[in-house]
Write a protein that holds these residues in place. Structure first.
Motif, PDB file in Angstrom:
ATOM      1  N   LEU A   1       9.965 -64.614  16.856  1.00  0.00           N
ATOM      2  CA  LEU A   1      10.464 -63.306  16.424  1.00  0.00           C
ATOM      3  C   LEU A   1      11.576 -63.452  15.397  1.00  0.00           C
ATOM      4  N   HIS A   2      12.376 -64.507  15.553  1.00  0.00           N
ATOM      5  CA  HIS A   2      13.424 -64.785  14.570  1.00  0.00           C
ATOM      6  C   HIS A   2      12.791 -65.026  13.200  1.00  0.00           C
ATOM      7  N   VAL A   3      11.720 -65.782  13.185  1.00  0.00           N
ATOM      8  CA  VAL A   3      11.007 -66.060  11.937  1.00  0.00           C
ATOM      9  C   VAL A   3      10.474 -64.765  11.326  1.00  0.00           C
ATOM     10  N   PHE A   4       9.818 -63.964  12.139  1.00  0.00           N
ATOM     11  CA  PHE A   4       9.215 -62.735  11.619  1.00  0.00           C
ATOM     12  C   PHE A   4      10.270 -61.802  11.039  1.00  0.00           C
ATOM     13  N   THR A   5      11.341 -61.597  11.775  1.00  0.00           N
ATOM     14  CA  THR A   5      12.323 -60.625  11.292  1.00  0.00           C
ATOM     15  C   THR A   5      13.066 -61.161  10.066  1.00  0.00           C
ATOM     16  N   SER A   6      13.291 -62.470  10.020  1.00  0.00           N
ATOM     17  CA  SER A   6      13.972 -63.036   8.849  1.00  0.00           C
ATOM     18  C   SER A   6      13.125 -62.880   7.602  1.00  0.00           C
ATOM     19  N   LEU A   7      11.819 -62.750   7.770  1.00  0.00           N
ATOM     20  CA  LEU A   7      10.941 -62.696   6.608  1.00  0.00           C
ATOM     21  C   LEU A   7      10.401 -61.298   6.346  1.00  0.00           C
ATOM     22  N   GLY A   8      10.972 -60.323   7.033  1.00  0.00           N
ATOM     23  CA  GLY A   8      10.595 -58.954   6.713  1.00  0.00           C
ATOM     24  C   GLY A   8       9.319 -58.462   7.371  1.00  0.00           C
TER      25      GLY A   8
END
Length: 645
Positions: A410-417
RNA sequence: GCCAGCGUAGCUCAGGGGUAGAGCAACGGUUUCGUAAACCGUAGGCCAAGGGUUCAAAUCCCUUCGCUGGCUCCA
């Protein structure tokens, strides 16, 4: 006449006469609803509005805004397509014609007649003409014998084949206008709501999806109740075309393919490599924080490694063939997975229960021989790099590890929009437990814990039975991109098989040998696929920290090249990526070129800027932002230039 | 892998039996310019590759390779 109780979605209960139809109920609620109603859900089953309801039921009336409404609308549109085809191409034989996520298709046998673009337009017009006749979709129960007789007379061998598998007493026909089809429904009341029609493309499809069968012509189409909605949909398709990562990848010089290197083997160009390495850097940092140990393993492995893992038996002949050496009988395989190598790392020394979990992470490049027709840009390739890691843990640690991985993903997804995502929990097929490896109790526990982990993190999940890998249950992540399309990205999988095949063990507190559980996980999935999705999501306008070229320094004339070079040097010292456009061109031209290559910042320097030791900042797509000192510029955007934390 | 369509300059594309075309990019000049395309010129091609039909093939036919859309598969 007896009465039945109808429960509406809001919980209210209506008493109506037995045999009341969905349409009548809709009308009793409001005229507007009756006008827009397309289908009805009765106790969870989607039905025609015209069917009488003969028992107490909870219902839901579907309009165009509901999936169930669209489903019926497109299903009816498929029938309309068939009717049009039959009118224009007498003797055409029909396969199946279902609704799909965006529209519908019909598989037809045109007896070898060619069918091209012009034909699509002709059929579209016929469909619109037929829709205007306002024919009702009429449902009819038929006996199997009658049904077979009907299609025998009509000469529709595919329908007869379908009928063979159906039980007598469950068979229904639907008729509209001159067209009658074997169909379980449901359908919309009449053809008239179908106001806008577009047939999108034609493709080959095997009858019943089996390549041994005859190839039929599949005609894809989509319909809408309003012309405007069709236009919007076509605009969306156009936008998707503009964002196609294959097109942008070429234009922005991110990656390329070469026939000589081989199909499906991407070449990362300098700019694409920056993007990719930034993603790796980001992930490396996040993984170190999450307690992963980076490892590196070779691109090939001895054949026996894959015999042990089971991959050789399962994929050996459909994969890249073994590499031979001067030594007789020695064979290596290009690695199709990293996990066997990581298992061997686990086995380097005895492990204690106190050592677990052990998390081995590697950006491992793997090679899989995908079928030639399956290759597609960066999303389907034959060589790709996974942001792979394997967690070796005790059975009692599975849930906690799962939660940690979910947090990372989820950290990855939110960091990438990507702020819209869902997850699929893939479980065993309970009817078919022998298909899977591993103890029943472990599966039960893992399946439960995956679901709990997902729930604890507030993930929207869909559980799908029978979708688990044979070696363990999994959690797959789906993101929705800026155009509303869904992509499957990261995955987390529990594996009981490999620890067993590699005889992995750890010594427990009881001084006995135990088998660890392995969790495979890849938040990006593959860098290639992820980059493709990212390109399409942001239309090539990457977040600043990922942008291959962050800043273009644009001197107004060559008189300012020296100062421009100075500016660039300062930026480079702060790890900002930029380039100097010192071509003998006018400023308008330099700006245009930077705009079309989607450079986020343009720093324009001329006489004024040199005199004041400033830069004129122009933002991609936003225009002139005025002048500031270099320091101020770097300070203002420092956070966006840096890797997100 | 299967079916269908497409492969012409670095890119985007025209030409469809009779000398290979355009725009952009590249290169050489001129110009030194203030927020999305300066001007002039030059060069660039085994028309995907191979085979055939024809006096003549980029063009018609066959084969192979690649791309696209589907189908099938997906550790």
């Amino acid at each position: 006449m007896s009465e039945i109780k109808i429960t509406l979605p809001d919980g209210s209960v209506k008493a109506v006469a037995n045999g009341t139809t969905g349409y009548e109920i809709a009308r009793s609620i409001s005229e507007g609803l009756a006008r827009n109603a397309l289908s009805i859900e009765v106790n969870g089953e989607i039905r025609d509005l015209s069917r009488p309801i003969s028992a107490d039921a909870s219902i839901r009336i579907f309009t165009w805004n509901d999936k169930g409404g669209k489903y019926a609308f497109w299903h009816s549109s498929a029938h309309l397509l068939a009717e049009a085809l039959e009118a224009l191409y007498p003797g055409v034989k029909f396969g199946i014609g279902p609704p799909i996520e965006n529209g519908f298709y019909y598989d037809v046998d045109l007896n070898g007649q060619p069918f091209g673009e012009e034909d699509l337009v002709k059929v579209e017009q016929k469909m619109l003409e037929l829709a205007k006749t306002n024919s009702a979709f009429v449902r009819k129960d038929v006996s199997k014998a009658d049904a077979i007789r009907f299609f025998t007379e009509k000469g529709d061998p595919y329908k007869i084949e379908l009928l063979q598998d159906l039980a007598d007493g469950t068979i229904t026909f639907y008729q509209q206008g001159n067209f009658t089809d074997l169909c379980r429904g449901p359908h919309i009341p009449t053809t008239s709501p179908i106001k806008a029609v577009k047939l999108l493309n034609v493709a080959g499809a095997y009858w019943r999806g089996n390549e041994k069968n005859k190839m039929l012509t599949r005609i894809y189409g989509i319909t809408f109740p309003k012309q405007k909605e069709l236009e919007e949909y076509l605009l969306l398709l156009e936008e998707a075309k503009k964002r196609d990562h294959r097109k942008l990848g070429k234009e922005l010089e991110l990656f390329a393919f070469s026939e000589k290197v081989g199909m499906g083997l991407p070449l990362w160009l300098p700019k694409g490599t920056v993007l990719r390495e930034r993603l790796e850097q980001f992930m490396r940092r996040a993984q170190v924080k999450a307690g992963y140990d980076p490892v590196v393993t070779p691109h090939i492995g001895g054949k026996s490694l894959y015999v042990t893992s089971g991959h050789y038996e399962k994929y050996g002949k459909d994969s890249f063939q073994p590499i031979h050496t001067p030594d007789e009988g020695e064979e290596f395989l290009l690695k199709p997975m990293n996990c066997p190598h990581h298992c061997e790392i686990y086995k380097v020394k005895p492990r204690s229960y106190k050592d677990l979990p052990i998390r081995l992470a590697e950006f491992g490049t793997v090679y899989r021989y995908e079928q030639s027709g399956e290759l597609h840009g960066l999303t389907r390739v034959r060589g790709f790099t996974q942001d792979d890691a394997h967690i070796f843990c005790r059975p009692d640690q599975v849930k906690e590890e799962f939660i940690k991985v979910i947090d990372l993903v989820l950290h990855v997804f939110t960091s990438l929009g990507f702020d819209q995502y869902t997850a699929q929990v893939s479980l065993r097929d309970p009817e078919n437990k022998q298909k899977y490896i591993g103890e029943d109790a472990l599966w039960d526990r893992a399946e439960r814990e995956i679901q709990e982990a997902a729930d604890e993190r507030g993930l929207k999940t869909v559980a799908v039975k029978g979708e688990a890998a044979f070696y363990g249950p999994k959690l797959d992540f789906m993101v929705r991109d800026a155009l509303g399309r869904s992509w499957q990205l990261g995955t987390i999988q529990v594996d009981y098989q490999l620890p067993q095949r590699f005889e992995l063990e750890y010594i427990g507190s009881d001084n006995q040998k135990h088998r660890p559980v392995m969790i495979h996980r890849a938040p990006f999935g593959s860098l290639e696929r992820f980059v493709a999705v990212l390109i399409e999501h942001c239309a090539g306008n990457f977040p600043l920290w990922l942008s291959p070229e962050q800043v273009a320094v644009l001197p107004i004339s060559e008189k300012f090249n020296t100062y421009a070079q100075e500016v660039l040097n300062v930026l480079k010292e702060s790890d900002i990526r930029g380039f100097l456009d010192d071509r003998d061109e006018k400023i308008g031209r330099k700006i245009r070129d930077a705009e079309v290559t989607k450079v986020p910042f343009m720093l324009i320097v001329g006489e004024k800027e040199v005199a004041e030791r400033k830069v004129a900042v122009r933002l991609h797509g936003k225009g002139d932002q005025g002048s500031v000192s270099l320091d101020e510029f770097a300070r203002q955007y420092a956070r966006e230039f840096a890797l997100p934390v």
